[in-house]
Design an enzyme around this catalytic site. Structure first.
Site, mmCIF file in Angstrom:
data_model
loop_
_atom_site.group_PDB
_atom_site.id
_atom_site.type_symbol
_atom_site.label_atom_id
_atom_site.label_comp_id
_atom_site.label_asym_id
_atom_site.label_seq_id
_atom_site.Cartn_x
_atom_site.Cartn_y
_atom_site.Cartn_z
ATOM 1 N N SER A 103 44.892 33.230 33.971
ATOM 2 C CA SER A 103 45.562 34.515 33.736
ATOM 3 C C SER A 103 47.083 34.379 33.849
ATOM 4 C CB SER A 103 45.056 35.559 34.728
ATOM 5 O OG SER A 103 43.716 35.857 34.431
ATOM 6 N N GLY A 113 39.744 36.552 24.817
ATOM 7 C CA GLY A 113 40.001 37.994 24.794
ATOM 8 C C GLY A 113 41.431 38.301 25.211
ATOM 9 N N ARG A 116 33.895 41.743 20.605
ATOM 10 C CA ARG A 116 34.476 42.391 21.808
ATOM 11 C C ARG A 116 35.323 43.609 21.428
ATOM 12 N NH1 ARG A 116 36.431 37.647 25.699
ATOM 13 N NH2 ARG A 116 36.715 39.410 27.126
ATOM 14 N N SER A 159 38.599 47.539 29.578
ATOM 15 C CA SER A 159 39.319 46.301 29.851
ATOM 16 C C SER A 159 40.752 46.592 30.280
ATOM 17 C CB SER A 159 39.346 45.424 28.599
ATOM 18 O OG SER A 159 40.205 44.322 28.801
ATOM 19 N N SER A 160 41.183 45.946 31.352
ATOM 20 C CA SER A 160 42.579 46.072 31.790
ATOM 21 C C SER A 160 43.511 45.330 30.843
ATOM 22 C CB SER A 160 42.729 45.494 33.196
ATOM 23 O OG SER A 160 42.601 44.079 33.156
ATOM 24 N N ASP A 219 35.245 38.631 37.011
ATOM 25 C CA ASP A 219 34.966 37.211 36.746
ATOM 26 C C ASP A 219 34.211 36.536 37.881
ATOM 27 O OD1 ASP A 219 36.257 37.741 34.436
ATOM 28 O OD2 ASP A 219 37.966 36.421 34.776
ATOM 29 N N ARG A 271 27.456 39.374 30.505
ATOM 30 C CA ARG A 271 27.196 38.500 31.656
ATOM 31 C C ARG A 271 26.180 39.076 32.641
ATOM 32 N NH1 ARG A 271 33.443 36.505 32.428
ATOM 33 N NH2 ARG A 271 33.353 34.862 30.858
HETATM 34 O O1 LIG Z 1 44.047 39.907 32.067
HETATM 35 C C1 LIG Z 1 43.392 38.904 32.359
HETATM 36 O O2 LIG Z 1 43.918 37.790 32.515
HETATM 37 C C2 LIG Z 1 41.932 39.057 32.534
HETATM 38 C C3 LIG Z 1 41.388 40.295 32.772
HETATM 39 C C4 LIG Z 1 39.945 40.521 33.023
HETATM 40 O O3 LIG Z 1 39.395 41.150 31.893
HETATM 41 P P1 LIG Z 1 39.140 42.745 31.791
HETATM 42 O O4 LIG Z 1 40.394 43.421 32.115
HETATM 43 O O5 LIG Z 1 38.739 42.894 30.359
HETATM 44 O O6 LIG Z 1 38.028 43.088 32.748
HETATM 45 C C5 LIG Z 1 39.202 39.203 33.266
HETATM 46 O O7 LIG Z 1 37.825 39.415 33.139
HETATM 47 C C6 LIG Z 1 39.639 38.122 32.298
HETATM 48 O O8 LIG Z 1 38.967 36.925 32.531
HETATM 49 C C7 LIG Z 1 41.111 37.833 32.459
HETATM 50 C C1 LIG Z 2 36.597 37.177 30.248
HETATM 51 C C2 LIG Z 2 37.338 36.085 30.330
HETATM 52 O O1 LIG Z 2 38.433 35.824 29.572
HETATM 53 P P1 LIG Z 2 38.941 36.550 28.247
HETATM 54 O O2 LIG Z 2 38.742 38.026 28.413
HETATM 55 O O3 LIG Z 2 40.378 36.166 28.131
HETATM 56 O O4 LIG Z 2 38.137 36.001 27.099
HETATM 57 C C3 LIG Z 2 37.036 35.067 31.367
HETATM 58 O O5 LIG Z 2 37.800 34.118 31.509
HETATM 59 O O6 LIG Z 2 36.032 35.198 32.064
#
Ligand SMILES: O=C(O)C1=C[C@@H](OP(=O)(O)O)[C@@H](O)[C@H](O)C1
Ligand SMILES: C=C(OP(=O)(O)O)C(=O)O
Length: 427
Positions: A21, A90, A118, A163-164, A309, A340
């Site tokens: 991240s 994502g 997604r 999602s954040s 996660d 998941r």
């Molecule tokens: O901003 C980030 O780096 C992340 C935010 C989270 O997603 P969500 O905000 O979609 O839950 C997490 O699950 C993802 O692995 C990384």
């Molecule tokens: C959800 C994840 O990442 P991203 O949303 O960036 O695909 C992850 O790393 O578990």
């Protein structure tokens, strides 16, 4: 790629990989700055997608001895020459959609089969309210996305329950617009620590953002700002480390993980969760060292709203713990690389574990999981969690194991260096 796992315990020291991240954010904000060095970044499939996207949007990025040297676009990303393929990431899709909204022209973003399922609806809507135009080509809120720049800034509201990353993406882009933005969060904000992580790097790069937490969360972002990240050292990743720490707790052994300094990562919660489950855990914050001594574990109730996660890790911990483990407030975990909650329920059942799957929670009755031929669902976190479950059960295989390259390319090497009997079959 398939891995074969025999019953083994783990013992020794590992250096945790860099945070995915923080790496995504440092590369993105570094690329929007004039010049930046990102030190000790995570180089994995997901962060390579961010490097690729930032290059296509005009940044020059060179890797030297593991560090990234960036000549950025000074707040003005270029029109990409081709479609931006963000692969499985994502974070990259959401961040680059917002960055592409600053481009004076059109960009197209797409990704792999998982990424194209997604959701992005709330982000698309708000970018529209702020002056950009984003079209989902299949009209379902998913990539491919066609982005016509023109982001200006305005007063907007966004749904925080899916999602954040939508919020992080908007926060990153808005300081570079010509009008101020007020962004209020509707509903409950999931994965909040990731927004804090975004704000931390933005502020380190000199950006000003005001946060009002009085009723619902509101961000006020002044316009016409510049980013100046310059030099950034990426800390270790607690989500990745969670598999190593849990492996020690589950196999009743002792593991020391280094590079574990306190940061904004919500997944630091794994330390408290392991303690609650009865593992011996100590964290030397000054030196960034976590030590886990495995003992008999007992079930826990965990609220996963802020730490999605960790869910696969907690699920396998619950599978070997005595009594019941409940993972609640976890609906957003269904919108990841795979669903998941469902994936973990299906695979743990194959191991003979009793699991009840509800819309937003898993209830697991721990016991003695048995080995089996498990599916990794092409999802790095499912593969890593099932691998450590296999160390307890023995006689286990996990397929689609190549997905570890998404976030933790050295995962199998690291667990093998701790003595785990994991054989990687590249066929
Ligand atoms: O901003 C980030 O780096 C992340 C935010 C989270 O997603 P969500 O905000 O979609 O839950 C997490 O699950 C993802 O692995 C990384
Ligand atoms: C959800 C994840 O990442 P991203 O949303 O960036 O695909 C992850 O790393 O578990």
């Amino acid at each position: 790629m398939r891995v074969k796992i025999s019953r083994t315990s783990v013992e020794g020291e590992v250096f945790a990989p860099p945070s995915k991240s923080y790496t995504h954010r440092a590369i993105t904000i570094g690329s929007l700055s004039e010049k930046c060095v990102v030190r000790r970044p995570l180089i994995s499939e997901d962060t390579k997608a961010t490097i690729r996207a930032c290059r296509m949007l005009g940044a020059q990025i060179n890797e030297e001895k593991g560090d990234l040297f960036i000549e950025g676009v000074k707040g003005k990303p270029h029109i990409p020459e081709d479609v931006i393929d963000v692969g499985n990431s994502g974070t990259t899709l959401r961040f680059m959609t917002a960055v592409a909204s600053l481009v004076n022209g059109v960009s197209i973003l797409t990704g792999d089969n998982s990424l194209r399922t997604r959701p992005n609806g709330p982000l698309i809507e708000v970018l529209h309210d702020l002056g950009a135009e984003v079209i989902s080509t299949q009209n379902n809120g998913c990539a491919p996305l066609v982005v016509k720049g023109g982001l200006k800034g305005a007063i907007a509201k966004i749904d925080g329950s899916i999602s954040s990353q939508f919020i992080s993406a908007l926060l990153i882009a808005c300081p570079l617009t010509s009008r101020s933005t007020t962004l209020s969060i509707k509903g409950e904000l999931r994965s909040k620590p990731y927004v804090n992580l975004t704000l931390e790097i933005m502020r380190k790069a000199g950006a000003e953002i005001f946060e009002d937490n009085n009723h619902n969360i509101k961000f006020i972002i002044p316009p016409n700002q510049d980013y100046d990240l310059r030099d950034y050292l990426v800390p270790g990743d607690f989500s990745s480390a969670s598999y190593l720490l849990a492996a020690a707790a589950m196999t009743g052994s002792r593991v020391v993980v280094k590079n574990m300094f306190p940061s904004q990562q919500g997944d630091m919660a794994i330390i408290e969760i392991l303690k609650q489950m009865g593992a011996g855990v100590s964290w030397d914050k000054e030196n960034g060292v976590v030590t886990v001594n495995g003992r008999d574990l007992k079930g826990v109730r965990v609220d996963a709203a802020a730490t999605p996660d960790l869910v696969p890790t907690i699920a396998v911990l619950g599978a070997v713990a005595e009594g019941q483990t409940v993972i609640e407030n976890a609906e957003h975990v269904r919108y990841k690389e795979t669903d998941r909650l469902h994936a973990m329920a299906v695979e743990l059942k194959k191991m003979g574990v009793s699991v009840k799957e509800d819309r937003d929670q898993l209830t697991i009755k721990g016991g003695k999981p048995k080995g089996g031929d498990l599916h990794g669902w092409h999802d790095h976190r499912i593969v890593m969690a099932l691998t450590i479950a296999g160390m307890v059960a023995g006689d286990t295989t996990v397929d689609t194991a190549e997905s570890i390259f998404i976030s933790y390319p050295n995962f199998f090497d690291d667990v093998r260096s701790l003595g785990a009997d994991v054989i990687v079959d590249k066929q």
